[in-house]
Enzyme design. Sequence first.
Site, PDB file in Angstrom:
ATOM      1  N   ASN A  11       0.870  -1.546   0.026  1.00  0.00           N
ATOM      2  CA  ASN A  11       0.087  -0.238   0.225  1.00  0.00           C
ATOM      3  C   ASN A  11       0.871   0.959  -0.175  1.00  0.00           C
ATOM      4  O   ASN A  11       1.719   2.226   1.247  1.00  0.00           O
ATOM      5  CB  ASN A  11      -1.361  -0.250   0.900  1.00  0.00           C
ATOM      6  CG  ASN A  11      -1.761   1.031   1.309  1.00  0.00           C
ATOM      7  OD1 ASN A  11      -1.481   2.598   0.458  1.00  0.00           O
ATOM      8  ND2 ASN A  11      -2.106   1.797   2.715  1.00  0.00           N
ATOM      9  N   LYS A  13       0.236   4.271  -0.378  1.00  0.00           N
ATOM     10  CA  LYS A  13      -0.651   5.766   0.187  1.00  0.00           C
ATOM     11  C   LYS A  13      -0.008   6.217  -0.561  1.00  0.00           C
ATOM     12  O   LYS A  13      -0.037   6.797  -1.794  1.00  0.00           O
ATOM     13  CB  LYS A  13       0.154   5.765   1.859  1.00  0.00           C
ATOM     14  CG  LYS A  13      -0.094   4.625   2.566  1.00  0.00           C
ATOM     15  CD  LYS A  13       0.330   4.927   3.962  1.00  0.00           C
ATOM     16  CE  LYS A  13      -0.279   2.525   4.815  1.00  0.00           C
ATOM     17  NZ  LYS A  13      -0.458   3.655   5.972  1.00  0.00           N
ATOM     18  N   HIS A  98      -9.078   1.483   4.909  1.00  0.00           N
ATOM     19  CA  HIS A  98      -8.298   1.690   5.450  1.00  0.00           C
ATOM     20  C   HIS A  98      -8.501   2.440   7.326  1.00  0.00           C
ATOM     21  O   HIS A  98      -9.059   3.481   6.945  1.00  0.00           O
ATOM     22  CB  HIS A  98      -7.015   1.702   4.580  1.00  0.00           C
ATOM     23  CG  HIS A  98      -5.449   2.084   5.036  1.00  0.00           C
ATOM     24  ND1 HIS A  98      -5.387   2.503   5.870  1.00  0.00           N
ATOM     25  CD2 HIS A  98      -5.008   1.104   5.273  1.00  0.00           C
ATOM     26  CE1 HIS A  98      -4.194   2.647   6.685  1.00  0.00           C
ATOM     27  NE2 HIS A  98      -3.617   1.030   6.331  1.00  0.00           N
ATOM     28  N   GLU A 100      -6.922   4.857   7.878  1.00  0.00           N
ATOM     29  CA  GLU A 100      -6.628   6.250   7.307  1.00  0.00           C
ATOM     30  C   GLU A 100      -7.257   6.471   7.128  1.00  0.00           C
ATOM     31  O   GLU A 100      -7.909   8.001   7.917  1.00  0.00           O
ATOM     32  CB  GLU A 100      -5.417   6.568   6.297  1.00  0.00           C
ATOM     33  CG  GLU A 100      -3.904   5.799   7.279  1.00  0.00           C
ATOM     34  CD  GLU A 100      -2.836   5.505   6.738  1.00  0.00           C
ATOM     35  OE1 GLU A 100      -2.770   5.401   5.486  1.00  0.00           O
ATOM     36  OE2 GLU A 100      -1.942   4.551   7.589  1.00  0.00           O
ATOM     37  N   GLU A 170      -5.019  -5.148  10.520  1.00  0.00           N
ATOM     38  CA  GLU A 170      -3.790  -3.810  11.086  1.00  0.00           C
ATOM     39  C   GLU A 170      -4.250  -3.175  12.196  1.00  0.00           C
ATOM     40  O   GLU A 170      -5.173  -2.462  12.060  1.00  0.00           O
ATOM     41  CB  GLU A 170      -4.099  -2.798   9.220  1.00  0.00           C
ATOM     42  CG  GLU A 170      -4.496  -3.609   8.714  1.00  0.00           C
ATOM     43  CD  GLU A 170      -3.234  -2.134   7.291  1.00  0.00           C
ATOM     44  OE1 GLU A 170      -2.353  -2.579   6.113  1.00  0.00           O
ATOM     45  OE2 GLU A 170      -4.450  -1.172   7.441  1.00  0.00           O
ATOM     46  N   GLY A 176       3.188   2.900  11.040  1.00  0.00           N
ATOM     47  CA  GLY A 176       3.160   3.868  10.718  1.00  0.00           C
ATOM     48  C   GLY A 176       4.179   4.031  11.682  1.00  0.00           C
ATOM     49  O   GLY A 176       4.930   5.112  11.857  1.00  0.00           O
ATOM     50  N   SER A 217       4.193  -2.111  10.202  1.00  0.00           N
ATOM     51  CA  SER A 217       5.460  -1.942  10.746  1.00  0.00           C
ATOM     52  C   SER A 217       6.117  -3.239   9.837  1.00  0.00           C
ATOM     53  O   SER A 217       6.468  -3.091  11.019  1.00  0.00           O
ATOM     54  CB  SER A 217       5.184  -2.101  12.000  1.00  0.00           C
ATOM     55  OG  SER A 217       5.156   0.033  12.181  1.00  0.00           O
TER      56      SER A 217
HETATM   57  P1  13P Z   1       3.260   0.621   7.893  1.00  0.00           P
HETATM   58  O1  13P Z   1       4.142  -0.875   6.949  1.00  0.00           O
HETATM   59  O2  13P Z   1       4.140   1.914   7.364  1.00  0.00           O
HETATM   60  O3  13P Z   1       2.963   0.619   9.211  1.00  0.00           O
HETATM   61  O4  13P Z   1       1.472   0.660   6.913  1.00  0.00           O
HETATM   62  C1  13P Z   1       0.306  -0.163   7.064  1.00  0.00           C
HETATM   63  C2  13P Z   1      -0.698  -0.284   6.116  1.00  0.00           C
HETATM   64  O5  13P Z   1      -0.906   1.042   6.589  1.00  0.00           O
HETATM   65  C3  13P Z   1      -0.675  -0.806   5.522  1.00  0.00           C
HETATM   66  O6  13P Z   1      -1.594  -0.491   4.518  1.00  0.00           O
END
Ligand code: 13P
Length: 255
Positions: A11, A13, A98, A100, A170, A176, A217
């Site tokens: 992803n 982003k 997601h 976010e 997640e 992150g 992560s």
């Molecule tokens: P990170 O691997 O940067 O923690 O992000 C995970 C994520 O949100 C994948 O959709």
Amino acid sequence: MSQRKPYIGGNWKMNLHHAEAAALAAALADRVRGDDVEVAICPAFPYLAAVSSVLCEKGSSIKVGAQDLHALPNGAFTGEVSLSMLQDVGCKTVIVGHSERRHIIGEPDTLINAKVLAALDAGMQVILCIGETIEQREAGKTDAINWGQMGYGLAGVTAEQMSNVVIAYEPVWAIGTGKTATPDDAQQAHAAVRAFLRFGLFNDAVADAVRIQYGGSMKPANAAELLAQPDIDGGLIGGASLKADDFIAIIDAAR
Ligand code: 13P
């Protein structure tokens, strides 16, 4: 022993511009071979077409995915992107719900469910993201939150359609942040997600077949241990998917 094919998603982003996105797609296409692991990469909307054509030109089996969609086919929805547009530029999969989008943009479960149903009706694969915040985890609500997000998100989805659904667990506090769930904690949450597919929403066949990715992560240093857990069938990778070497190391760990 699980017969589920491992699934690693990248992803990207809101990262990478055109040249970087095309170069990363090309590097992955050159180096990721074989079909023992399903692999998808999800660039930002403007670069879906470019990434698709790079993968296509190189005959890669890596799939292109979108990070979101609008549930309706067309119309006056400024800023939105429809499923047929995504399919038009080669998308085969789409991330829905997601954290976010849930927590920063405020997407409710009802909207997430509409997107899941629309994408499945259009024949797209859906990666439905679920996961608890740190406050919810500390209050012992991890499973309740995951089950709630699955119950709402998958309302109206048939057992047959579940062959096109992947769940991405997640934990929000791990995204992150560099903090990863321990393999034991992640396995426990994944097992509870699978139990809910088995006893709550569907049946043995669905529960045994659905892939559940871990996200938060995940990186080369911790991927093998996480992916060795019996109910962790892959990963949805953010930061570490932006570097070819790291993403490939994670794909290799899934083999
Ligand atoms: P990170 O691997 O940067 O923690 O992000 C995970 C994520 O949100 C994948 O959709």
